[in-house]
Design an enzyme around this catalytic site. Structure first.
Site, PDB file in Angstrom:
ATOM      1  N   ASN A   9       0.858  -1.188   0.000  1.00 22.99           N
ATOM      2  CA  ASN A   9       0.000   0.000   0.000  1.00 22.99           C
ATOM      3  C   ASN A   9       0.892   1.236   0.000  1.00 22.99           C
ATOM      4  O   ASN A   9       1.481   1.575   1.020  1.00 22.99           O
ATOM      5  CB  ASN A   9      -0.892  -0.057   1.265  1.00 22.99           C
ATOM      6  N   LYS A  11       0.016   4.263  -0.313  1.00 22.06           N
ATOM      7  CA  LYS A  11      -0.667   5.432   0.268  1.00 22.06           C
ATOM      8  C   LYS A  11      -0.454   6.670  -0.626  1.00 22.06           C
ATOM      9  O   LYS A  11      -0.428   6.542  -1.843  1.00 22.06           O
ATOM     10  CB  LYS A  11      -0.178   5.662   1.706  1.00 22.06           C
ATOM     11  N   HIS A  97      -9.793   0.948   4.688  1.00 17.92           N
ATOM     12  CA  HIS A  97      -8.522   1.128   5.404  1.00 17.92           C
ATOM     13  C   HIS A  97      -8.772   2.063   6.593  1.00 17.92           C
ATOM     14  O   HIS A  97      -9.589   2.977   6.510  1.00 17.92           O
ATOM     15  CB  HIS A  97      -7.467   1.716   4.455  1.00 17.92           C
ATOM     16  N   GLU A  99      -7.232   4.507   7.665  1.00 20.07           N
ATOM     17  CA  GLU A  99      -7.076   5.944   7.351  1.00 20.07           C
ATOM     18  C   GLU A  99      -8.333   6.490   6.680  1.00 20.07           C
ATOM     19  O   GLU A  99      -8.678   7.657   6.858  1.00 20.07           O
ATOM     20  CB  GLU A  99      -5.812   6.150   6.497  1.00 20.07           C
ATOM     21  N   GLU A 170      -5.647  -5.214  10.387  1.00 23.48           N
ATOM     22  CA  GLU A 170      -4.624  -4.196  10.631  1.00 23.48           C
ATOM     23  C   GLU A 170      -4.953  -3.460  11.929  1.00 23.48           C
ATOM     24  O   GLU A 170      -5.754  -2.505  11.923  1.00 23.48           O
ATOM     25  CB  GLU A 170      -4.595  -3.184   9.483  1.00 23.48           C
ATOM     26  N   GLY A 176       2.125   2.063  10.853  1.00 20.91           N
ATOM     27  CA  GLY A 176       3.086   3.165  10.767  1.00 20.91           C
ATOM     28  C   GLY A 176       3.776   3.498  12.085  1.00 20.91           C
ATOM     29  O   GLY A 176       4.408   4.539  12.213  1.00 20.91           O
ATOM     30  N   SER A 215       3.056  -2.361  10.428  1.00 17.25           N
ATOM     31  CA  SER A 215       4.502  -2.437  10.687  1.00 17.25           C
ATOM     32  C   SER A 215       5.113  -3.786  10.296  1.00 17.25           C
ATOM     33  O   SER A 215       5.998  -4.285  10.992  1.00 17.25           O
ATOM     34  CB  SER A 215       4.805  -2.096  12.147  1.00 17.25           C
TER      35      SER A 215
END
Ligand code: PGA
Length: 254
Positions: A9, A11, A97, A99, A170, A176, A215
C-alpha cells in the site's frame, strides 16, 4: 492450500520519478518461480496508468486504494468508479482502510456498499479491519472487529461473489508505528476472523485469505507468515523500499 498474497500500500507517497524507479527495482529483483506469492501494489490513483504500463505481463499485479460505491459513473466529485479501475487493469481494491475510516469518516454502511460494488465488478476487495489502542486496552478488540465484519451480512446471499473477498487485519496501533502485533496476537485474531466469516459465508471460510498489516518489515515478516491463519501481508512503509518489499515477498518461502 491458500496462496500467499503480499500487498504493498503506497498510500499518498511518491511521484512519477520515484514510482517509475520503484517499479524498475521491483521488476529487476522479483523472482518468477512457481512458489512465489501473489504480489500486488496499490499506487495513488494518478500513477495507475504508469503502473499498468510497466507491470503488464510481469509477475506483479496492481490495484487501487479506494473506489466509489457507485458504478460506472455519476455526479460524484473526486471519486473513481470500479469500471474506471478495471479499465486501468486493476484486479484488487482496498476497502475500509483505517485511514479512510478515521480521516474520511467512512462508516460500515458505506464500506458495505463499496464491497458490494467491487464484488459486482469482479474486483478482489481487501476489506481492512482493526481496533485502536484504546479499544484493545479496554478489552474491546473482538467486539470492534465483529462489528466491522458485520458488513458481510448484506453480501450473504451472494456467496459466489464472496469467493473474491480478502480480509486484512490491521490493528490501528500497529500502522506506521513500528510496533507490530506479535505473531501469536495476530494468529488469535485471524483464526477468529475465519470463524466469523464461516458464519456469514461457510463455503468460503477455509479458502479466505486473511492478511496481516501493521509495521510488517523484512525482520518480522517470516515469523508472522509462519502462522497457520496468516495468509499474507498488507505492507505500508516497507513496500516503498524495493529491497525491503522483496525480502517480505521472499519470506513466504521460508
Ligand atoms: P505500515 O502500514 O506497514 O506502514 O504500518 C500498513 C497499512 O497501513 O496498510
Amino acid at each position: 492450500m491458500r496462496e500467499y498474497l503480499i500487498a504493498g500500500n503506497w498510500k499518498m507517497y511518491g511521484d512519477g520519478t520515484s514510482i517509475a524507479a520503484l517499479l524498475e527495482a521491483l521488476l529487476s529483483k522479483i523472482k518468477q518461480t512457481s512458489t512465489a506469492p501473489q504480489t500486488v501494489v496499490f499506487p495513488p490513483f494518478p500513477y495507475l496508468s504508469l503502473v499498468a504500463e510497466r507491470l503488464r505481463g510481469s509477475p506483479l499485479t496492481w490495484g487501487a486504494q479506494n473506489l466509489c460505491q457507485a458504478d460506472p459513473e455519476g455526479a460524484f466529485t473526486g471519486e473513481v468508479s470500479a469500471s474506471m479501475l478495471k479499465e486501468f487493469g486493476c484486479r484488487f481494491v482496498l476497502i475500509g482502510h483505517s485511514e479512510r475510516r478515521v480521516v474520511y469518516q467512512e462508516r460500515d454502511a458505506l464500506i458495505a456498499q463499496k464491497l458490494k460494488t467491487a464484488l459486482a465488478a469482479q474486483l478482489q476487495p481487501i476489506l481492512c479491519i482493526g481496533e485502536t489502542l484504546a479499544e484493545r486496552e479496554d478489552g474491546l478488540t473482538w467486539s470492534v472487529l465483529k462489528k466491522q465484519l458485520a458488513t458481510l451480512e448484506s453480501l450473504q446471499d451472494n456467496q459466489s461473489a464472496l469467493t473474491n473477498l480478502i480480509i486484512a487485519y490491521e490493528p490501528v496501533w500497529a500502522i506506521g508505528t513500528g510496533r507490530s502485533a506479535t505473531p501469536e496476537q495476530a494468529q488469535e485474531v485471524h483464526a477468529q476472523i475465519r470463524d466469523t466469516v464461516r458464519f456469514y459465508a461457510p463455503s468460503i471460510a477455509d479458502r479466505l485469505r486473511v492478511l496481516y498489516g501493521g509495521s510488517v518489515k523484512a525482520e518480522n515478516a517470516a515469523e508472522l507468515l509462519a502462522m497457520p491463519d496468516i495468509d499474507g501481508a498488507l505492507v505500508g512503509g516497507a513496500s516503498l523500499k524495493a529491497e525491503q518489499f522483496i525480502e517480505i515477498i521472499n519470506a513466504c518461502n521460508n
